[in-house]
Scaffold this motif. Structure first.
Motif: not given
Length: 158
Positions: A128-154
């Motif tokens: 479960s620790f390995a699967v969690l790490a892979i999932g979190l790495f994958d989640l952290a590497g994705q662009n979140n549309a809300a984050e990028s929109t806030l960054t660009h509008t700022a």
């Protein structure tokens, strides 16, 4: 459901199942009544109490192992649901380190030369620790549309 969410959910389900399955089935070559994940966690936590019969290397490993489980239960949901990309990445590294650290239960040899018999619960918990790490790495590497929109509008001048 996207891949990171699927992996993280799978990690949580693996970890949850491990609490109720046999983790230790023999000690020192002798069969024992199987110890479930809940009892294994309580035994590991017990070694950290100050009134224990002293601190030694085994007690330190057990206490650190219990800490990794607390990380999994407390920090990982928070990192997934509320965490920033950097917190998710840090949590992924911690989960990967916990996976590597907890291999000591499998590879460590007891003083009498026997390896403790580990049950399916240990392997699900460990995985479960390995699967969690892979999932979190994958989640952290994705662009979140809300984050990028806030960054660009700022950055747009008014």
């Amino acid at each position: 459901m996207r891949r990171p969410q699927f992996l993280i959910l799978a990690a949580w389900l693996l970890n949850g199942a491990a609490w109720f399955l046999p983790v230790v089935t023999s000690v020192g070559g002798g069969a024992i009544s199987p110890i479930t994940g809940v009892w294994a966690f309580l035994i590991a936590v017990r070694t950290a109490w100050p009134d224990s019969a002293g601190y030694d290397y085994d007690a330190l490993l057990a206490a650190l192992s219990a800490f990794t489980t607390v990380f999994f239960i407390v920090v990982s949901p928070w990192a997934v649901l509320r965490g920033s990309r950097s917190l998710r990445r840090i949590s992924a590294w911690v989960a990967a380190a916990a996976f590597l650290f907890n291999t000591h239960w499998y590879i460590r040899v007891t003083p009498n030369g026997w390896i403790s018999g580990l049950g399916i619960g240990y392997f699900l918990w460990w995985l479960s620790f390995a699967v969690l790490a892979i999932g979190l790495f994958d989640l952290a590497g994705q662009n979140n549309a809300a984050e990028s929109t806030l960054t660009h509008t700022a950055l747009i001048p008014r």
